[in-house]
Design an enzyme around this catalytic site. Structure first.
Site, PDB file in Angstrom:
ATOM      1  N   HIS A 140       1.369  88.250  35.072  1.00  0.00           N
ATOM      2  CA  HIS A 140       1.878  87.099  35.376  1.00  0.00           C
ATOM      3  C   HIS A 140       1.493  86.097  34.133  1.00  0.00           C
ATOM      4  O   HIS A 140       0.783  86.659  32.594  1.00  0.00           O
ATOM      5  CB  HIS A 140       0.324  86.753  35.975  1.00  0.00           C
ATOM      6  CG  HIS A 140       0.200  84.687  36.580  1.00  0.00           C
ATOM      7  ND1 HIS A 140       1.108  84.615  37.225  1.00  0.00           N
ATOM      8  CD2 HIS A 140      -0.638  84.766  36.654  1.00  0.00           C
ATOM      9  CE1 HIS A 140       0.225  83.081  37.531  1.00  0.00           C
ATOM     10  NE2 HIS A 140      -0.014  83.423  37.025  1.00  0.00           N
TER      11      HIS A 140
ATOM     12  N   SER B 218       2.475  78.797  35.538  1.00  0.00           N
ATOM     13  CA  SER B 218       1.911  79.438  36.931  1.00  0.00           C
ATOM     14  C   SER B 218       1.143  78.173  37.953  1.00  0.00           C
ATOM     15  O   SER B 218       1.686  77.479  38.119  1.00  0.00           O
ATOM     16  CB  SER B 218      -0.093  79.553  36.377  1.00  0.00           C
ATOM     17  OG  SER B 218      -0.271  80.558  37.070  1.00  0.00           O
TER      18      SER B 218
ATOM     19  N   GLU C  24       3.248  90.912  38.759  1.00  0.00           N
ATOM     20  CA  GLU C  24       2.553  89.857  39.452  1.00  0.00           C
ATOM     21  C   GLU C  24       2.930  89.766  40.971  1.00  0.00           C
ATOM     22  O   GLU C  24       4.015  89.800  41.308  1.00  0.00           O
ATOM     23  CB  GLU C  24       2.679  88.624  37.904  1.00  0.00           C
ATOM     24  CG  GLU C  24       3.792  88.366  38.434  1.00  0.00           C
ATOM     25  CD  GLU C  24       4.149  86.873  37.488  1.00  0.00           C
ATOM     26  OE1 GLU C  24       3.692  85.954  37.765  1.00  0.00           O
ATOM     27  OE2 GLU C  24       4.987  86.075  36.607  1.00  0.00           O
TER      28      GLU C  24
END
Length: 297
Positions: free
Chosen positions: A267, A143, A237
């Site tokens: 995600h 991320s 996502e």
């Protein structure tokens, strides 16, 4: 793919945005609660370390090679997350990759915006490279941590330093301009409001810098000369296209790159240790990293 485990992962992600009017401290506490659900095995070896001024944790499975290190950059939207919360992922990477994981507790925005988090990751990487007997160093991030990892690669390349032997990024946030179509097209599939992650938390990280800053927002930087990279992303996502666009740009820069797409997965799905696909992803990452050591074992 386990539908039950996928639903559980999505519920955990949704819990991060379940509190109306949450403060940064609230978000941080919620993220630690999510990470606390990932049980650390009893045989994990964990040791705090000062990595050239950056706080970090050594995390290892028993009997792994001492000559290979993965510098791990946790996610959390630039504003939350910790090395403590990512011990379990560090352990899995250690076991699958036959290496020691150095999980960086980098400084967080808004207290410490860009470039502080990147500086901490670069410092930890330099520390790992400086250790006697270490021959291979990798960089792994998820991320926002994936974006920070890419920024660190650009920083190291621009400084003319030896680069990591390979990199792995999981659902990386690499475009702070928010130009990925999936932010809108896949929003209905994602329990996280990815556009808020990009615009809100990304704004705290940038602290007034251009959203297309060539280091802070790597999608808008020069990616030539970077090491072999493995990218993993889920179909469900909002940041899906950050990954696919990054892969296209790396290919255009003649960088060796591989893309793994998790069908129906959310995600940062590889961090959810209870999910069979997350375990398989860790095995795939370990295989990729082992294939890029200087002397294959």
């Amino acid at each position: 793919m386990s539908a039950t485990d996928t639903a559980r992962a999505k519920e955990l992600l949704a819990s991060l945005v379940s509190m109306p009017d949450a403060t940064i401290d609230d978000f941080r506490a919620l993220y630690e609660q999510v990470c606390a659900t990932f049980e650390l095995p009893d045989d994990a070896q964990v040791e705090p370390v000062d990595a050239n001024g950056a706080d970090a944790l050594w995390v290892s499975a028993p009997g792994v090679s001492a000559d290979t290190v993965a510098v791990v950059v946790h996610g959390g939207g630039f504003t939350m997350g910790s090395a403590h919360g990512y011990r379990e992922l560090g352990y899995r990477l250690s076991k699958s990759g036959n290496l020691r994981a150095l999980v960086v507790d980098y400084r967080l925005a808004p207290e410490s915006p860009f470039p502080a988090p990147v500086d901490d990751v670069v410092a930890a990487y330099r520390y790992a490279r400086s250790l006697d007997g270490v021959e291979n160093v990798f960089l792994v991030g998820d991320s926002a941590g994936g974006g920070i990892a890419m920024s660190a690669l650009i920083t190291l390349r621009d400084a003319g330093e030896q680069l990591p032997d390979a990199a792995v990024v999981l659902s990386p946030l690499v475009d702070l301009a928010g130009e990925s179509p999936s932010l809108v097209d896949r929003a209905h599939l994602d329990p996280l409001p990815a556009a808020v992650l990009v615009n809100g938390m990304g704004g705290l990280y940038l602290n007034g810098l251009d959203v297309r800053h060539p280091v802070a927002s790597p999608m808008h930087g020069d990616l030539t000369g970077l090491p072999a990279t493995l990218v993993l992303v889920g179909t469900d996502e909002g940041l899906h296209d950050d990954s696919t666009r990054l892969v296209d740009k790396l290919k255009a820069a003649d960088v060796e790159v591989q893309l793994e797409i998790g069908e129906g997965l959310p995600h940062i799905w590889p961090i959810f240790s209870f999910h069979p696909d997350a375990v398989a992803a860790t095995d795939r990452i370990g295989e990729f990293l082992r294939s890029h050591v200087a002397a294959p074992r």
